[in-house]
Design an enzyme around this catalytic site. Sequence first.
Site, PDB file in Angstrom:
ATOM      1  N   ASP A 150     -65.211  -0.724  36.672  1.00 35.85           N
ATOM      2  CA  ASP A 150     -65.631  -1.025  37.934  1.00 35.85           C
ATOM      3  C   ASP A 150     -67.243  -1.016  38.108  1.00 35.85           C
ATOM      4  OD1 ASP A 150     -65.475  -1.040  40.907  1.00 35.85           O
ATOM      5  OD2 ASP A 150     -66.094   1.070  40.660  1.00 35.85           O
ATOM      6  N   ASP A 195     -69.624  -0.464  41.595  1.00 33.69           N
ATOM      7  CA  ASP A 195     -70.194   0.120  42.528  1.00 33.69           C
ATOM      8  C   ASP A 195     -69.425   1.765  42.396  1.00 33.69           C
ATOM      9  OD1 ASP A 195     -72.050  -1.436  43.791  1.00 33.69           O
ATOM     10  OD2 ASP A 195     -69.887  -2.268  44.691  1.00 33.69           O
ATOM     11  N   GLU A 254     -61.049   3.825  53.750  1.00 30.01           N
ATOM     12  CA  GLU A 254     -61.028   3.772  51.991  1.00 30.01           C
ATOM     13  C   GLU A 254     -60.730   4.976  51.239  1.00 30.01           C
ATOM     14  OE1 GLU A 254     -64.588   1.948  50.136  1.00 30.01           O
ATOM     15  OE2 GLU A 254     -63.870   2.982  48.028  1.00 30.01           O
ATOM     16  N   SER A 299     -65.360  -6.126  39.811  1.00 33.76           N
ATOM     17  CA  SER A 299     -65.888  -5.563  41.143  1.00 33.76           C
ATOM     18  C   SER A 299     -65.744  -6.292  42.240  1.00 33.76           C
ATOM     19  CB  SER A 299     -67.754  -5.332  40.816  1.00 33.76           C
ATOM     20  OG  SER A 299     -68.215  -5.288  42.210  1.00 33.76           O
ATOM     21  N   LYS A 336     -57.377  -5.778  43.145  1.00 28.64           N
ATOM     22  CA  LYS A 336     -57.857  -6.169  41.507  1.00 28.64           C
ATOM     23  C   LYS A 336     -56.663  -6.735  40.791  1.00 28.64           C
ATOM     24  CE  LYS A 336     -62.230  -3.677  41.873  1.00 28.64           C
ATOM     25  NZ  LYS A 336     -63.118  -2.685  41.205  1.00 28.64           N
TER      26      LYS A 336
END
Length: 303
Positions: free
Chosen positions: A44, A46, A91, A167, A216
């Site tokens: 990933d 960030d 999140e 990402s 993802k």
Amino acid sequence: MHSLTAQIPELSNSYVCMKDPQKVQETLQAMVKAGSNTLQVISDFDMTLTRFAYNGKRCPTCHNILENSKVISDDCKIKLDELLKTYYPIEIDASRSIEEKLPLMVEWWTKAHELLVAQRIRKDLLATAVHESEAKLRQGHLKLFLDGFKLFFDHLHKHCIPLLIFSAGIGDILEEVIRQAGVFHSNVNVFSNYMDFDESGMLKAFKGELIHIYNKREGALLNTGHFQELRTRPNVLLMGDSLGDLAMADGVHDMENILRIGYLNDKVEERKQSYLDSYDIVLIENETLDVPNAVVHYLTGSK
Ligand code: TMP
Ligand code: MG
């Protein structure tokens, strides 16, 4: 446990947690035995390759880099910030299931991208926006240029190990971050949300299917060609900071071994158990790439 930390001393650092060190040891041994020519790395971006905080202040994500730059109007900044304040707590909320969060994450990304498109951002201003930003790739504990991200990217390149950066951020921005850091080597591939510009170089849309933090798996399955090319590399080192990142390897062909390293950056107590249950190695509030670097060195037989 003893021989594991003897092989990789960084795993005895106090910020490292493992539910099953024995399994980590077995996976590492199997991966070493198979050889680094069977390895691929999927990470990933960030808050995994980039820092979560620096001097007590949050570091920007790809979206934040744009949000904090001159390419966005003040009014748009306020709106993007409102979205962040609304949706980021969702999140990272350990009390809600992924199923419950999913539509809300789609809502966040969709609204944010609509706001960005309305700004008619110019492609030729992105490099300056990144240059002037506070984006920070993770360093090592010595904070030397050569003990953090540079070591990580250069070492994988030197050993011809493919690195997929997967990402839910913005591909154009993250590419610029790693380009400006001098580590966008030929072994790096990126799956992300890419901007679509019109013939005058103005942002008109985002390309392809939206990637947000909880789809993802779908993103991986859309890119079968990439994983097909890497079918001789069934051993995977996966790095992420969200539980959604675990699905990044879902497209890998006939996977043999996977070692998952997870950064737990925020809401540690609430989320620790779920991270320990899903990541093999959990790094708690640690800003360095020391453990991934040590693991990669171990897997490539380098010291
Ligand atoms: P990642 O998959 O590379 O980690 O990127 C996803 C991160 O981007 C996720 O942690 C949320 C963040 N984000 C923002 O900071 N601002 C936004 O407007 C959006 C849509 C996402
Ligand atoms: Mg992340």
